[in-house]
Design a protein around this motif. Structure first.
Motif, PDB file in Angstrom:
ATOM      1  N   LYS A  22       0.784  -1.644   0.312  1.00  0.00           N
ATOM      2  CA  LYS A  22       0.023   0.081   0.180  1.00  0.00           C
ATOM      3  C   LYS A  22       1.175   1.133  -0.004  1.00  0.00           C
ATOM      4  O   LYS A  22       1.140   2.070  -0.250  1.00  0.00           O
ATOM      5  N   TYR A  23       1.706   1.319   0.785  1.00  0.00           N
ATOM      6  CA  TYR A  23       2.890   2.436   1.557  1.00  0.00           C
ATOM      7  C   TYR A  23       3.547   3.454  -0.512  1.00  0.00           C
ATOM      8  O   TYR A  23       3.007   3.547  -0.680  1.00  0.00           O
ATOM      9  N   LEU A  52       7.321   7.171   9.373  1.00  0.00           N
ATOM     10  CA  LEU A  52       5.465   8.252   9.619  1.00  0.00           C
ATOM     11  C   LEU A  52       4.649   7.333   9.178  1.00  0.00           C
ATOM     12  O   LEU A  52       3.080   7.948   9.439  1.00  0.00           O
ATOM     13  N   TYR A  53       4.492   6.905   7.540  1.00  0.00           N
ATOM     14  CA  TYR A  53       2.833   6.155   7.032  1.00  0.00           C
ATOM     15  C   TYR A  53       3.262   5.327   7.330  1.00  0.00           C
ATOM     16  O   TYR A  53       1.857   4.806   8.194  1.00  0.00           O
ATOM     17  N   LYS A 103      -7.136   5.597   7.229  1.00  0.00           N
ATOM     18  CA  LYS A 103      -5.697   6.153   6.851  1.00  0.00           C
ATOM     19  C   LYS A 103      -4.935   6.986   5.890  1.00  0.00           C
ATOM     20  O   LYS A 103      -4.242   7.824   5.978  1.00  0.00           O
ATOM     21  N   TYR A 104      -6.644   6.987   4.865  1.00  0.00           N
ATOM     22  CA  TYR A 104      -5.948   7.905   3.476  1.00  0.00           C
ATOM     23  C   TYR A 104      -5.592   9.518   4.033  1.00  0.00           C
ATOM     24  O   TYR A 104      -5.351   9.944   4.350  1.00  0.00           O
ATOM     25  N   LEU A 105      -6.854   9.037   5.365  1.00  0.00           N
ATOM     26  CA  LEU A 105      -7.311  11.032   6.412  1.00  0.00           C
ATOM     27  C   LEU A 105      -5.656  11.417   7.196  1.00  0.00           C
ATOM     28  O   LEU A 105      -5.102  12.894   6.436  1.00  0.00           O
ATOM     29  N   VAL A 134       1.414  13.060   6.356  1.00  0.00           N
ATOM     30  CA  VAL A 134       2.672  11.691   5.397  1.00  0.00           C
ATOM     31  C   VAL A 134       2.908  12.379   4.621  1.00  0.00           C
ATOM     32  O   VAL A 134       3.977  12.613   4.177  1.00  0.00           O
ATOM     33  N   PHE A 135       2.494  13.163   3.754  1.00  0.00           N
ATOM     34  CA  PHE A 135       2.562  13.164   1.990  1.00  0.00           C
ATOM     35  C   PHE A 135       2.248  14.829   2.161  1.00  0.00           C
ATOM     36  O   PHE A 135       2.234  14.653   0.935  1.00  0.00           O
ATOM     37  N   ARG A 136       2.322  15.286   2.929  1.00  0.00           N
ATOM     38  CA  ARG A 136       1.597  17.099   2.725  1.00  0.00           C
ATOM     39  C   ARG A 136       2.347  17.181   2.307  1.00  0.00           C
ATOM     40  O   ARG A 136       2.118  19.016   1.222  1.00  0.00           O
TER      41      ARG A 136
END
Length: 144
Positions: free
Chosen positions: A59-60, A84-85, A128-130, A136-138
């Protein structure tokens, strides 16, 4: 990289990746559980841990590239990002494990266990998406 999907396309892509990661997770669990009859709690916990690890990596890699379009490079930066993920997944993993275990304990069948796993993973992936988008990906701009 290709154009970022919007709205429904993003939801479908994310859901598809969740299905791929779920199948990888359950496949890994089945490999661990193969030949164990009846399945004991220790074997179940091992299977869930192995499945979770496999699903997490799958998934990562998919999310990083195709959902958040993250271009982070370098072993140190990617290691920190994966850590972090993974941390964001602790609560969502608890949702998954509790649901899967509860279904197995109540009904005592592999089918019930897998239904519980799918339900728990589904709830966990939305959460997790939120979390990933926000924490994590901001820096990558995330996907809106």
């Amino acid at each position: 990289m290709s154009a970022r999907p919007s709205g429904a396309a993003l939801v479908l892509r994310y859901a598809g990746f969740a299905v791929v990661a779920t199948l990888a997770n359950l496949g890994a669990q089945r490999l661990v559980l193969a030949g164990a009859d009846p399945v004991g709690m220790q074997r179940l916990v091992l299977a869930m841990a192995v499945g979770t690890a496999v699903g997490l990596v799958v998934k990562y890699l998919l999310d990083k590239r195709w959902i958040f379009y993250d271009a982070t490079t370098g072993a140190r930066a990617q290691g920190a990002q994966f850590a972090l993920y993974s941390a964001m997944g602790l609560v969502t993993t608890a949702i998954f494990w509790v649901t899967e275990t509860a279904f197995w304990m109540v009904w005592g069948t592999d089918a019930a266990r897998e239904i519980g796993a799918v339900l728990g993973l589904s709830l966990g992936y939305v959460t997790k998406y939120l979390l990933d988008r926000r924490y994590v990906f901001r820096a990558a701009g995330g996907a809106a």
